[in-house]
Design a protein around this motif. Sequence first.
Motif, short mmCIF file in Angstrom:
data_model
loop_
_atom_site.label_atom_id
_atom_site.label_comp_id
_atom_site.label_asym_id
_atom_site.label_seq_id
_atom_site.Cartn_x
_atom_site.Cartn_y
_atom_site.Cartn_z
N GLU A 47 44.29 39.43 50.20
CA GLU A 47 43.52 40.93 50.61
C GLU A 47 43.65 41.78 51.87
O GLU A 47 43.09 40.90 52.04
N GLY A 48 44.62 43.23 51.60
CA GLY A 48 44.65 43.50 52.73
C GLY A 48 45.45 42.51 54.20
O GLY A 48 45.23 43.05 55.03
N GLU A 49 45.78 41.54 54.02
CA GLU A 49 46.72 40.60 54.66
C GLU A 49 45.98 40.13 55.92
O GLU A 49 46.37 40.75 57.15
N LYS A 50 44.66 39.66 55.76
CA LYS A 50 43.54 39.53 57.21
C LYS A 50 43.47 37.96 57.87
O LYS A 50 43.75 37.35 56.38
N TRP A 51 43.89 38.24 59.17
CA TRP A 51 43.74 37.44 59.48
C TRP A 51 42.61 36.94 60.84
O TRP A 51 41.73 37.40 61.34
N GLU A 52 42.50 35.47 60.13
CA GLU A 52 41.20 34.96 61.40
C GLU A 52 41.83 34.04 62.59
O GLU A 52 42.58 32.97 62.17
N TRP A 53 41.14 33.71 63.43
CA TRP A 53 41.83 32.50 64.53
C TRP A 53 40.99 31.89 65.51
O TRP A 53 40.18 32.54 64.94
N SER A 54 40.89 30.63 65.51
CA SER A 54 39.69 30.47 66.53
C SER A 54 40.45 30.08 68.14
O SER A 54 41.57 31.16 68.23
N ASP A 55 39.81 30.20 68.88
CA ASP A 55 40.14 30.45 70.14
C ASP A 55 40.56 30.08 70.86
O ASP A 55 41.46 30.12 71.48
N GLU A 56 41.08 28.51 69.85
CA GLU A 56 42.18 28.00 70.37
C GLU A 56 43.81 27.79 69.79
O GLU A 56 44.89 27.77 70.46
N VAL A 57 43.21 28.70 68.90
CA VAL A 57 44.83 29.49 68.36
C VAL A 57 45.20 30.53 68.96
O VAL A 57 45.96 31.16 69.76
#
Length: 238
Positions: A47-57
């Motif tokens: 929904e909403g194409e929401k991304w989260e990524w870590s500091d490493e990514v």
Amino acid sequence: MRHGDHDRSCEGVDHERGALPAGRQNNPSDQLPPGMRRIGDFRFFYEGEKWEWSDEVAALHGYAPGEVEPTTELMRRHKHPEDRAHFDAVMAEMLTNHAPFSSRHRIVDTSGRVRPVVVVAHSITDATGVPIGTEGFYLDLTDAELAAVQRRVDDQVRAFRDSSGVIEQAKGMLMLVYGVNADRAFDVLRWRSQQENVKIRDVAAALVVEIQAGLSVEDHQRRRLDEIVLRPRRSSGT
């Protein structure tokens, strides 16, 4: 997981033309300890194409923590030009079928460095068992410890594949016994998952074991199956 700042620019990426990132000094990935440079996690919500990524990514892509907010467009622009069609196909599959994915491709960080990576992910579901996203991790394959990293990738991919396999096996058993299609068989698994408050793959694994142990096939049914299995068939191409 950390969100980036909406107001920070992804200065090294040509957003208008989708070109490779221009070079810049002091790549953030070089500032992290080697172990942190090799692996990082992410989440993607349909929904909403929401991304989260870590500091490493973020660092693998050349960004400092919180420097940018990951988006589908940003992720796409960091794919190697020859791998973007594959990324587009993976996104279409995820958004259409809500399917997790495993992918080996190349990213180009903000300094222009090409990094081969493996991405392994599995489904995120809501309380009712409905897929709402996918989560997993990036592994940087440019590191000198490629062999050890590859073994971990193989183990993770095998685990996800085994999980999917037992669900398909349980679905097949339910389809045969109840005379239903694949979707209805999965509905049964999902319903039991909700009733028991356990993961669908655990329900499937238990069903497979108990059905194999608790149900027997009569001789006349087995002979009929023998006939079906051994019946000659022509290839559809002949």
